[in-house]
Scaffold this motif. Structure first.
Motif, PDB file in Angstrom:
ATOM      1  N   ASP A 108      -5.587   3.768  -9.459  1.00 35.66           N
ATOM      2  CA  ASP A 108      -4.405   3.475  -8.650  1.00 35.66           C
ATOM      3  C   ASP A 108      -4.516   2.029  -8.179  1.00 35.66           C
ATOM      4  OD1 ASP A 108      -2.461   3.200  -6.698  1.00 35.66           O
ATOM      5  OD2 ASP A 108      -3.061   4.963  -5.541  1.00 35.66           O
ATOM      6  N   ALA A 109      -3.544   1.204  -8.514  1.00 38.68           N
ATOM      7  CA  ALA A 109      -3.606  -0.219  -8.180  1.00 38.68           C
ATOM      8  C   ALA A 109      -3.680  -0.471  -6.683  1.00 38.68           C
ATOM      9  CB  ALA A 109      -2.390  -0.944  -8.758  1.00 38.68           C
ATOM     10  N   MET A 110      -3.195   0.484  -5.875  1.00 38.20           N
ATOM     11  CA  MET A 110      -3.199   0.297  -4.424  1.00 38.20           C
ATOM     12  C   MET A 110      -4.481   0.803  -3.771  1.00 38.20           C
ATOM     13  SD  MET A 110       0.772   1.137  -3.413  1.00 38.20           S
ATOM     14  CE  MET A 110       0.688   2.838  -3.984  1.00 38.20           C
ATOM     15  N   ASN A 111      -5.350   1.410  -4.574  1.00 38.13           N
ATOM     16  CA  ASN A 111      -6.611   1.938  -4.039  1.00 38.13           C
ATOM     17  C   ASN A 111      -7.635   1.948  -5.170  1.00 38.13           C
ATOM     18  OD1 ASN A 111      -8.524   3.118  -2.363  1.00 38.13           O
ATOM     19  ND2 ASN A 111      -7.739   5.188  -2.680  1.00 38.13           N
ATOM     20  N   LEU A 112      -8.091   0.769  -5.545  1.00 38.06           N
ATOM     21  CA  LEU A 112      -8.945   0.636  -6.717  1.00 38.06           C
ATOM     22  C   LEU A 112     -10.317   1.277  -6.497  1.00 38.06           C
ATOM     23  CD1 LEU A 112      -8.132  -3.050  -7.745  1.00 38.06           C
ATOM     24  CD2 LEU A 112      -7.333  -0.942  -8.849  1.00 38.06           C
ATOM     25  N   PRO A 113     -10.840   1.977  -7.502  1.00 39.76           N
ATOM     26  CA  PRO A 113     -12.126   2.667  -7.374  1.00 39.76           C
ATOM     27  C   PRO A 113     -13.308   1.744  -7.697  1.00 39.76           C
ATOM     28  CG  PRO A 113     -11.181   3.175  -9.497  1.00 39.76           C
ATOM     29  CD  PRO A 113     -10.180   2.281  -8.789  1.00 39.76           C
ATOM     30  N   GLN A 133       3.727  -0.713  -3.692  1.00 40.04           N
ATOM     31  CA  GLN A 133       3.468  -1.787  -2.719  1.00 40.04           C
ATOM     32  C   GLN A 133       2.710  -2.909  -3.438  1.00 40.04           C
ATOM     33  OE1 GLN A 133       2.008  -0.360   1.213  1.00 40.04           O
ATOM     34  NE2 GLN A 133       2.221   1.690   0.342  1.00 40.04           N
ATOM     35  N   PRO A 134       3.443  -3.812  -4.089  1.00 43.66           N
ATOM     36  CA  PRO A 134       2.769  -4.841  -4.901  1.00 43.66           C
ATOM     37  C   PRO A 134       1.836  -5.744  -4.105  1.00 43.66           C
ATOM     38  CG  PRO A 134       5.139  -5.259  -4.720  1.00 43.66           C
ATOM     39  CD  PRO A 134       4.900  -3.892  -4.209  1.00 43.66           C
ATOM     40  N   LYS A 135       2.166  -6.032  -2.849  1.00 39.27           N
ATOM     41  CA  LYS A 135       1.259  -6.863  -2.044  1.00 39.27           C
ATOM     42  C   LYS A 135      -0.071  -6.151  -1.821  1.00 39.27           C
ATOM     43  CE  LYS A 135       4.769  -9.355   0.618  1.00 39.27           C
ATOM     44  NZ  LYS A 135       5.243  -9.666   1.982  1.00 39.27           N
ATOM     45  N   LYS A 136      -0.021  -4.841  -1.669  1.00 41.95           N
ATOM     46  CA  LYS A 136      -1.255  -4.078  -1.476  1.00 41.95           C
ATOM     47  C   LYS A 136      -2.107  -4.139  -2.739  1.00 41.95           C
ATOM     48  CE  LYS A 136      -2.933   0.340   0.330  1.00 41.95           C
ATOM     49  NZ  LYS A 136      -2.540   1.664   0.882  1.00 41.95           N
ATOM     50  N   ALA A 137      -1.452  -4.086  -3.919  1.00 40.24           N
ATOM     51  CA  ALA A 137      -2.196  -4.221  -5.171  1.00 40.24           C
ATOM     52  C   ALA A 137      -2.843  -5.600  -5.283  1.00 40.24           C
ATOM     53  CB  ALA A 137      -1.258  -3.975  -6.351  1.00 40.24           C
ATOM     54  N   LEU A 138      -2.121  -6.644  -4.880  1.00 36.45           N
ATOM     55  CA  LEU A 138      -2.689  -7.989  -4.918  1.00 36.45           C
ATOM     56  C   LEU A 138      -3.878  -8.104  -3.967  1.00 36.45           C
ATOM     57  CD1 LEU A 138       0.566 -10.145  -5.014  1.00 36.45           C
ATOM     58  CD2 LEU A 138      -1.000  -9.668  -6.914  1.00 36.45           C
ATOM     59  N   ALA A 139      -3.774  -7.431  -2.808  1.00 31.70           N
ATOM     60  CA  ALA A 139      -4.884  -7.443  -1.855  1.00 31.70           C
ATOM     61  C   ALA A 139      -6.094  -6.684  -2.407  1.00 31.70           C
ATOM     62  CB  ALA A 139      -4.444  -6.836  -0.526  1.00 31.70           C
ATOM     63  N   GLU A 140      -5.844  -5.602  -3.138  1.00 31.58           N
ATOM     64  CA  GLU A 140      -6.941  -4.859  -3.754  1.00 31.58           C
ATOM     65  C   GLU A 140      -7.615  -5.692  -4.842  1.00 31.58           C
ATOM     66  OE1 GLU A 140      -8.207  -2.418  -1.876  1.00 31.58           O
ATOM     67  OE2 GLU A 140      -8.294  -1.100  -3.641  1.00 31.58           O
ATOM     68  N   LEU A 141      -6.828  -6.402  -5.619  1.00 34.48           N
ATOM     69  CA  LEU A 141      -7.414  -7.297  -6.620  1.00 34.48           C
ATOM     70  C   LEU A 141      -8.269  -8.366  -5.939  1.00 34.48           C
ATOM     71  CD1 LEU A 141      -4.423  -7.763  -9.093  1.00 34.48           C
ATOM     72  CD2 LEU A 141      -6.579  -6.587  -9.558  1.00 34.48           C
ATOM     73  N   PHE A 142      -7.791  -8.878  -4.825  1.00 36.24           N
ATOM     74  CA  PHE A 142      -8.547  -9.868  -4.052  1.00 36.24           C
ATOM     75  C   PHE A 142      -9.870  -9.268  -3.569  1.00 36.24           C
ATOM     76  CE2 PHE A 142      -9.566 -12.167  -0.121  1.00 36.24           C
ATOM     77  CZ  PHE A 142      -9.381 -13.491  -0.501  1.00 36.24           C
ATOM     78  N   ARG A 143      -9.822  -8.039  -3.069  1.00 37.54           N
ATOM     79  CA  ARG A 143     -11.014  -7.383  -2.526  1.00 37.54           C
ATOM     80  C   ARG A 143     -12.107  -7.236  -3.573  1.00 37.54           C
ATOM     81  NH1 ARG A 143     -13.106  -2.466  -2.787  1.00 37.54           N
ATOM     82  NH2 ARG A 143     -11.286  -1.541  -3.833  1.00 37.54           N
ATOM     83  N   VAL A 144     -11.726  -6.835  -4.801  1.00 38.55           N
ATOM     84  CA  VAL A 144     -12.743  -6.519  -5.805  1.00 38.55           C
ATOM     85  C   VAL A 144     -13.219  -7.751  -6.581  1.00 38.55           C
ATOM     86  CG1 VAL A 144     -11.845  -4.178  -6.043  1.00 38.55           C
ATOM     87  CG2 VAL A 144     -11.095  -5.954  -7.656  1.00 38.55           C
ATOM     88  N   THR A 145     -12.630  -8.924  -6.290  1.00 41.88           N
ATOM     89  CA  THR A 145     -13.022 -10.158  -6.978  1.00 41.88           C
ATOM     90  C   THR A 145     -14.136 -10.858  -6.209  1.00 41.88           C
ATOM     91  OG1 THR A 145     -10.768 -10.434  -7.804  1.00 41.88           O
ATOM     92  CG2 THR A 145     -12.183 -12.373  -7.862  1.00 41.88           C
ATOM     93  N   GLY A 214      -4.502 -13.995   0.375  1.00 39.02           N
ATOM     94  CA  GLY A 214      -5.753 -14.747   0.445  1.00 39.02           C
ATOM     95  C   GLY A 214      -6.076 -15.642  -0.729  1.00 39.02           C
ATOM     96  N   TRP A 215      -5.366 -15.523  -1.853  1.00 39.45           N
ATOM     97  CA  TRP A 215      -5.664 -16.365  -3.010  1.00 39.45           C
ATOM     98  C   TRP A 215      -5.303 -17.824  -2.718  1.00 39.45           C
ATOM     99  CZ3 TRP A 215      -8.394 -14.013  -6.660  1.00 39.45           C
ATOM    100  CH2 TRP A 215      -8.275 -12.616  -6.796  1.00 39.45           C
ATOM    101  N   ALA A 239     -14.161 -16.257   1.645  1.00 37.73           N
ATOM    102  CA  ALA A 239     -12.795 -15.767   1.749  1.00 37.73           C
ATOM    103  C   ALA A 239     -12.424 -15.434   3.179  1.00 37.73           C
ATOM    104  CB  ALA A 239     -12.620 -14.528   0.875  1.00 37.73           C
ATOM    105  N   ASN A 240     -11.261 -15.913   3.615  1.00 36.88           N
ATOM    106  CA  ASN A 240     -10.695 -15.506   4.895  1.00 36.88           C
ATOM    107  C   ASN A 240     -10.120 -14.104   4.771  1.00 36.88           C
ATOM    108  OD1 ASN A 240     -11.149 -18.023   6.144  1.00 36.88           O
ATOM    109  ND2 ASN A 240      -9.282 -18.849   5.213  1.00 36.88           N
ATOM    110  N   LYS A 241      -9.917 -13.459   5.903  1.00 36.75           N
ATOM    111  CA  LYS A 241      -9.208 -12.197   5.879  1.00 36.75           C
ATOM    112  C   LYS A 241      -7.769 -12.477   5.476  1.00 36.75           C
ATOM    113  CE  LYS A 241     -12.021  -9.984   9.461  1.00 36.75           C
ATOM    114  NZ  LYS A 241     -12.021  -9.338  10.784  1.00 36.75           N
ATOM    115  N   PRO A 242      -7.132 -11.566   4.707  1.00 33.26           N
ATOM    116  CA  PRO A 242      -5.784 -11.814   4.243  1.00 33.26           C
ATOM    117  C   PRO A 242      -4.796 -12.165   5.345  1.00 33.26           C
ATOM    118  CG  PRO A 242      -6.717  -9.954   3.077  1.00 33.26           C
ATOM    119  CD  PRO A 242      -7.712 -10.348   4.148  1.00 33.26           C
TER     120      PRO A 242
END
Length: 257
Positions: A108-113, A133-145, A214-215, A239-242
Motif C-alpha cells: 500500500d503506497a500510503m503505508n509501505l512495509p 492521498q498522494p501526499k501521504k505516498a510521497l511522504a512514505e517514499l521520503f521515509r523509506v529513502t 521534505g524533498w 532530513a527535516n520533518k516534513p
C-alpha cells in the motif's frame, strides 16, 4: 464503477486494484499501442533519471508488470517491485521472475512495509494518481529513502501548449478507450485513465507537493510535449520533518530540469 465518473481523486483502493488485476495480461501491449511506442522512451528516461548503480537498493513503487523494475535491475542494483495489484505483480513475476536481483512485494503506497532509510533511490511511474492521498505516498517514499537518496516520479501531466493540450484531451476521451477495446483490454480501465489524467494537478503543483513533504532540489522535465513529466528530488543528508520543510518551502517556485 459508474459510467459517469470512474476516477475522482477519492478512489477506492480495492476497486482500482481489481480493475488493474483485470487488465494485467494485456497491459503492456495496450500501453505500447496507445502511446505509439512512447512508453519505451519514457521508461528509458525514467531509468536514466534514477541512475541506478550496482549494489544499490531501489524501490519501484506502483511497478505494475515490472517493466520499469526490470529495466532498472539490468544495472545490477537490487530492485523491489511493489504494487497494490496482485494481478499485476503475478504478471511481473511471470515475465521477469528470472532476474535474481528483482523481488516483488504487494504494498500500500500510503503505508509501505519497509523500514526507515532503507532505499538508495525510490521511483514511481504512472501510479501516484491512483493513490487516495498522494501526499501521504510521497511522504512514505521520503521515509523509506536514505538521507542523500533520490526520488524519481514519472507521471502523466498537463501539456503546456494550449492547442496540443486540447488535441491530447480529445484523444484521451474519444480514441484511447476504443484503442484499448480493439487491443482486447477492458475499455473501462482506460476511461478511468482518461479521467484520472484530466483531474490530476499540473507539473508545478506536484513539484510543490514533493517539497512539502521534505524533498529538496526538486525539478521536473516534460517528456513528449508534456504528456508526461519526470520529477526528481533529493532527501537531505539531515532530513527535516516534513511539516518543517513544508513551512520553509511553501512559496518556492519549482524549476525545470
Amino acid at each position: 464503477m459508474t459510467q459517469s465518473k470512474r476516477a475522482d481523486l477519492g478512489k477506492d483502493p480495492q476497486r482500482v486494484s481489481g480493475m488493474f488485476d483485470q487488465v494485467a495480461a494485456g497491459y503492456d501491449r495496450t500501453n505500447t499501442v496507445m502511446t505509439f511506442g512512447n512508453d519505451a522512451f519514457w521508461r528509458a528516461a525514467t531509468t536514466r533519471a534514477v541512475a541506478p548503480k550496482r549494489g544499490e537498493r531501489i524501490l519501484d513503487l506502483a511497478a505494475g508488470t515490472a517493466s520499469s523494475s526490470a529495466s532498472i535491475a539490468m544495472s545490477g542494483a537490487d530492485v523491489v517491485a511493489a504494487d497494490f495489484s496482485p494481478g499485476m505483480l503475478a504478471e511481473g513475476r511471470r515475465r521477469h521472475g528470472n532476474l535474481k536481483n528483482l523481488s516483488f512485494v504487494e504494498a500500500d503506497a500510503m503505508n509501505l512495509p519497509f523500514a526507515d532509510d532503507e532505499f538508495d533511490a525510490v521511483t514511481m511511474s504512472y501510479g501516484l494518481r491512483n493513490v487516495q492521498q498522494p501526499k501521504k505516498a510521497l511522504a512514505e517514499l521520503f521515509r523509506v529513502t536514505k538521507p542523500g537518496g533520490r526520488v524519481v516520479i514519472n507521471e502523466f501531466s498537463t501539456p503546456p501548449g494550449k492547442v496540443f493540450r486540447g488535441l491530447y484531451r480529445l484523444y484521451n476521451a474519444q480514441v484511447l478507450p476504443r484503442v484499448a477495446r480493439v487491443a482486447g483490454t477492458n475499455g473501462d480501465a482506460y476511461d478511468y485513465l482518461n479521467e484520472s489524467i484530466k483531474d490530476w494537478p499540473d507539473q508545478r503543483t506536484l513539484s510543490a507537493w514533493l517539497r512539502e513533504v521534505g524533498w529538496t532540489d526538486v525539478a521536473y522535465r516534460n517528456l513528449s510535449f508534456g504528456i508526461v513529466a519526470l520529477h526528481r528530488g533529493i532527501k537531505p543528508a539531515k532530513a527535516n520533518k516534513p511539516s518543517n520543510t513544508a513551512k520553509a518551502t511553501r512559496t518556492a517556485r519549482p524549476k525545470k530540469a
